[in-house]
Design an enzyme around this catalytic site. Structure first.
Site, mmCIF file in Angstrom:
data_model
loop_
_atom_site.group_PDB
_atom_site.id
_atom_site.type_symbol
_atom_site.label_atom_id
_atom_site.label_comp_id
_atom_site.label_asym_id
_atom_site.label_seq_id
_atom_site.Cartn_x
_atom_site.Cartn_y
_atom_site.Cartn_z
ATOM 1 N N GLY A 220 44.697 36.466 39.739
ATOM 2 C CA GLY A 220 43.715 37.523 39.963
ATOM 3 C C GLY A 220 42.746 37.154 41.071
ATOM 4 O O GLY A 220 43.087 36.408 41.998
ATOM 5 N N SER A 221 41.530 37.649 40.962
ATOM 6 C CA SER A 221 40.547 37.506 42.035
ATOM 7 C C SER A 221 39.896 36.125 42.037
ATOM 8 O O SER A 221 39.859 35.422 41.022
ATOM 9 C CB SER A 221 39.453 38.573 41.890
ATOM 10 N N VAL A 222 39.351 35.753 43.187
ATOM 11 C CA VAL A 222 38.641 34.484 43.330
ATOM 12 C C VAL A 222 37.441 34.440 42.396
ATOM 13 O O VAL A 222 37.191 33.421 41.732
ATOM 14 C CB VAL A 222 38.189 34.281 44.792
ATOM 15 N N GLU A 223 36.707 35.548 42.313
ATOM 16 C CA GLU A 223 35.488 35.577 41.508
ATOM 17 C C GLU A 223 35.788 35.300 40.040
ATOM 18 O O GLU A 223 35.118 34.492 39.390
ATOM 19 C CB GLU A 223 34.783 36.931 41.663
ATOM 20 N N VAL A 224 36.810 35.963 39.502
ATOM 21 C CA VAL A 224 37.176 35.741 38.097
ATOM 22 C C VAL A 224 37.753 34.340 37.928
ATOM 23 O O VAL A 224 37.479 33.658 36.933
ATOM 24 C CB VAL A 224 38.171 36.812 37.607
ATOM 25 N N GLY A 225 38.535 33.887 38.892
ATOM 26 C CA GLY A 225 39.099 32.542 38.829
ATOM 27 C C GLY A 225 38.023 31.472 38.763
ATOM 28 O O GLY A 225 38.139 30.502 37.999
ATOM 29 N N GLU A 240 45.990 31.319 40.374
ATOM 30 C CA GLU A 240 46.644 31.884 41.561
ATOM 31 C C GLU A 240 45.755 33.024 42.013
ATOM 32 O O GLU A 240 45.737 34.088 41.393
ATOM 33 C CB GLU A 240 48.062 32.348 41.201
ATOM 34 N N CYS A 274 48.789 39.605 46.606
ATOM 35 C CA CYS A 274 47.931 38.469 46.957
ATOM 36 C C CYS A 274 48.382 37.775 48.234
ATOM 37 O O CYS A 274 47.572 37.165 48.931
ATOM 38 C CB CYS A 274 47.851 37.482 45.803
#
Length: 465
Positions: A220-225, A240, A274
């Site tokens: 998913g997204s960088v922020e959630v990661g 990822e 992505c």
């Protein structure tokens, strides 16, 4: 939603068809206590999975593949309705999913340790499961990316709690029904696999924090990661995440081939990939020719109903996502970008856009996750590499050149997890290592490599008696 072999059915969240905007389903949204219960059930069943023989794990995965194969057209259509992906691309996703399941089954039997020489006895290693895998998946590849986590988890003897995106959860529900059927058929307690639908702020958050989860596998997204990484504490994570994936086109390359590759790759799934092309860095001697070919190829694309076999580009996942892309195009133009074609919005549809930009443009710095192809002119390969590396992302990069020396030199210089030579960044095989550096992720996926991530090495030493 599917916990300990029982379906929890409520009408908590509306799910919409991205193309028609019609309400196609209402699904259950687990609250935090229900999510904790789903994790607890998964944890209680981890020993059952651990004790299954490799041949039984193999059989589970092959039977899931067999049932999925018999429903290929149904799943392809469901993906198109759930995500808005053109049907011809959805069919490819189903085929790739079958490959991922069969590869996972193969590695269920291939798990092995090693023997280490010792003067004083015997040293050997064995592979063991981690325990509970929390699999958190995105909307854009709802079937394939789920099986990239579920398959290796089962192969290595882990129990699984799956949390699909609330934007496109329908495919995961039908996949769970197949898994339920197979487990029942094989007389394996259904609690080894649980489906937790709902909002990520609650369900995903609990999975990342809960001490009973041994590993979180997130796409998913960088922020959630980043949030998951902080919440996970000492548990294992694979992340990822996103990228602004550069594609470098040098003057000695096949320019027409590069242009076709850029267009095909950028507008796959309306740019919601992505590893989609983030920006094309083209040497100034050939940028005019390259741009001409790109516009020619873009004009050929058919925008519309994802269920139409001729459609090349469907809608974005929501009108809000399309509006975000429309606003990004406007911002890019306000910063000096030149819109060459496309960019028109109607509900969730955006016509494919091609924009000339410079290094300071917003589109050179972010992951757009939509149908925008930015072209940036560079003096030479050195400038292209510098611009490509001046990024917080590092997922994949593409390079077009007919000079093998240039190819190997630039591949060494680029700070990315994968370098695709004479291909766009949008290339992936299900058994190659896949993942990024910098803020694009942690760890590697790809069935063989996920199997390694989802297992533990135990060392046993037997001394001479």
């Amino acid at each position: 939603m599917f916990i300990d072999g029982k379906w929890i059915i409520r009408e908590d969240i509306d799910v919409f068809d991205p193309y028609t905007l019609e309400n196609i389903e209402k699904i259950t949204a687990l609250d935090r206590e229900e999510t904790k219960n789903a994790i607890e059930v998964t944890e209680k069943h981890k020993e059952i999975m651990k004790n299954l023989s490799p041949s039984k794990r193999y059989k589970i995965l092959m039977k899931v593949a067999e049932h999925l194969s018999s429903k290929k057209d149904f799943f392809a259509k469901t993906i198109s309705i759930d995500v808005g992906k053109p049907i011809k691309q959805s069919k490819i996703e189903v085929d790739r999913t079958l490959t991922a399941l069969k590869l996972s089954a193969f590695y269920a039997k291939e798990l092995r340790g090693e023997t280490i020489n010792s003067e004083n006895g015997l040293i050997f290693t064995k592979k063991e499961p981690l325990g509970v895998i929390g699999a958190i998946t995105p909307f854009n590849f709802p079937l394939n990316l789920a099986t990239h986590k579920i398959g290796p988890a089962i192969a290595t003897g882990n129990s699984v709690v799956l949390h699909p995106s609330s934007k496109a959860p329908i495919v995961a529900i039908y996949l769970t029904k197949i898994i339920e059927h197979v487990l029942k058929q094989m007389d394996i307690p259904r609690g080894v696999f649980n489906l937790a639908t709902g909002n990520g702020e609650i369900v995903g958050d609990e999975i990342s924090k809960n001490d009973n989860v041994n590993m979180v596998s997130f796409t998913g997204s960088v922020e959630v990661g980043e949030s998951i990484s902080k919440n996970a504490k000492m548990k294992k994570v694979t992340l990822e995440l996103g990228g602004n994936n550069p594609m470098i086109v040098l003057k000695d390359s096949d320019i027409k081939l590069a242009a076709k590759s850029a267009v095909k790759s950028k507008f796959l799934n309306a740019g919601q990939v992505c590893i989609s092309v983030g920006q094309v860095l083209v040497e100034e001697e050939v940028v005019e020719t390259f741009t001409k070919y790109v516009i020619e190829e873009t004009k050929k694309l058919i925008l519309g109903n994802p269920l139409d076999k001729n459609t090349d580009i469907g809608p974005l996942i929501s009108p809000e996502s399309a509006l975000r892309i429309e606003n990004l195009i406007k911002q890019s133009v306000s910063e000096g970008g030149e819109l060459l074609i496309g960019g028109n919005r109607q509900n969730s549809l955006i016509s494919p856009a091609v924009i000339n930009i410079d290094e300071e443009n917003i589109l050179s710095k972010i992951e757009t996750f939509g149908p925008i192809l930015p072209i940036l002119t560079v003096k030479d390969s050195e400038e292209a590499v510098n611009i490509a590396n001046n990024s917080k992302y590092g997922l994949q990069a593409g390079l077009f050149t007919n000079n093998i020396n240039n190819a190997m030199k630039i591949a060494d210089e680029l700070e990315y997890g994968g370098i695709m030579i004479n291909s766009s960044p949008t290339f992936r095989k299900d058994n190659m290592p896949f993942g990024g550096v910098k803020k694009s992720g942690l760890g590697r996926e790809g069935i063989k490599y996920t199997v390694e991530e989802m297992s533990e090495t135990k060392t046993v030493v037997i001394h001479n008696i």
